[in-house]
Design an enzyme around this catalytic site. Structure first.
Site: not given
Length: 346
Positions: A190, A268, A161
């Site tokens: 991600d 996610h 992230s």
């Protein structure tokens, strides 16, 4: 049995053996490796009281600039190092099962806790991650099991992230000081650069231009199919389209080998531990859309990371090449399987 029958049996056996070996090469990285693993927590160095003795200063100097979670094989040997950077407002321990899986295949995983609370600007955590890399040569050896050595000729960087954005930032030279060791590889899980196009967190990494990012090291970008979708009508997506995995991969300049894999049915935070306690842990399950059980996604992320690092860091291409040829061997369905130019880096 006549000669023709014997030849047919032999050829059938060879075909079965070839298929089994290919499956074993790819499938093996998605399972726990052959090393037992130690998991060690380290506190960060803090300035001692003014009345502290010199020995306290020496002790503090061996501590890292940020708290660390270190996963390492227990067996004697020298192992490559990968720095893993947590996602926004997450805790490094939320990735402990991922760390253990990667370490069980012969890697040392160092996961710093870059911050407890942070605003939009990522500059401080970029510099903090660089400071941890600087510390590795002097501080990491004393934290490892007896007989275990870290190969610090190169270090790989990974992140999830916002941590994936920071990993890219380090590779692109955004830290205030040059990294202390050469970069071996980058694995972005991600990655996210803000809330949307035009709403990036400073310093922005994505430029909106194809081929604009020169990382200079083999790079794998892992994406999630559900990350771009909101959990509900009142919540934004956790990995908004235009500033997530596809954009990061598209902007790589092609000068180094690259790979883009997208887990179709997972979200996610689905590569985190099965149990993420506390308020922050609860948020990892309530804010982002999820594909359900985390174990398959975690096995995929860990296995793909191992295969990529084995090829480009350890020089063993078998597992990565097997995934390239047979992506259906992954424990999850992949909606995107892309490979950039795999020429050797000059």
């Amino acid at each position: 049995m006549n000669l023709a029958s014997a030849v047919r049996v032999f050829l059938s056996y060879c075909l079965l053996l070839h298929r089994w070996m290919g499956s074993e090469q790819a499938g093996g990285v998605f399972d726990q490796g052959g090393h037992s693993v130690s998991l060690t927590r380290l506190d960060e160095a803090r300035a001692p009281p003014r009345c502290a003795v010199q020995s306290s200063l020496s002790s503090a100097a061996s501590l890292p600039p940020k708290p660390l979670l270190v996963a390492a094989p227990r067996e004697t040997g020298e192992y490559p190092v990968i720095l893993f950077l947590h996602g926004y407002l997450a805790v490094n321990s939320f990735y402990s099962q991922l760390f253990e899986h990667v370490a069980s295949h012969g890697f040392i995983v160092v996961g710093p806790q870059l911050y407890t609370i942070s605003g939009a600007d990522t500059t401080e955590e970029i510099n903090s991650a660089a400071a941890v890399i600087d510390w590795l040569a002097t501080g990491l050896p004393s934290t490892l099991p007896l007989g275990v050595r870290a190969d610090l000729t190169k270090v790989s960087i990974s992140g999830h992230s916002r941590g994936g954005k920071v990993a890219f930032a380090l590779a692109l030279g955004h830290a205030k000081a040059k990294l202390a060791v050469p970069l071996a590889a980058v694995v972005a899980v991600d990655p996210v650069d803000g809330m949307g196009v035009g709403k990036q967190t400073p310093p922005p990494i994505l430029t909106g231009r194809h081929g604009s990012l020169h990382v200079g090291a083999p790079t794998m970008v892992i994406g999630t199919g559900l990350g771009e979708l909101p959990r509900g009508s009142l919540l934004p997506p956790c990995a908004p389209r235009g500033v997530s995995h596809a954009a990061f991969y598209d902007e790589l300049d092609g000068a180094a080998p690259a790979c883009h894999l997208v887990a179709r049915d997972y979200g996610h935070t689905d590569m985190m531990d099965d149990d993420t306690p506390g308020a922050r842990g609860m948020l990892t399950r309530t804010i982002c859309r999820s594909g359900g059980a985390r174990a398959p996604m975690r096995r995929f992320v860990a296995g793909a990371t191992v295969a990529f690092l084995k090829k480009w860091v350890a020089g063993d291409a078998a597992a990565m090449d097997s995934i390239t040829a047979r992506p259906d061997q992954a424990p999850i369905a992949l909606s995107v399987v892309e490979f950039g130019d795999e020429k050797a880096i000059a």
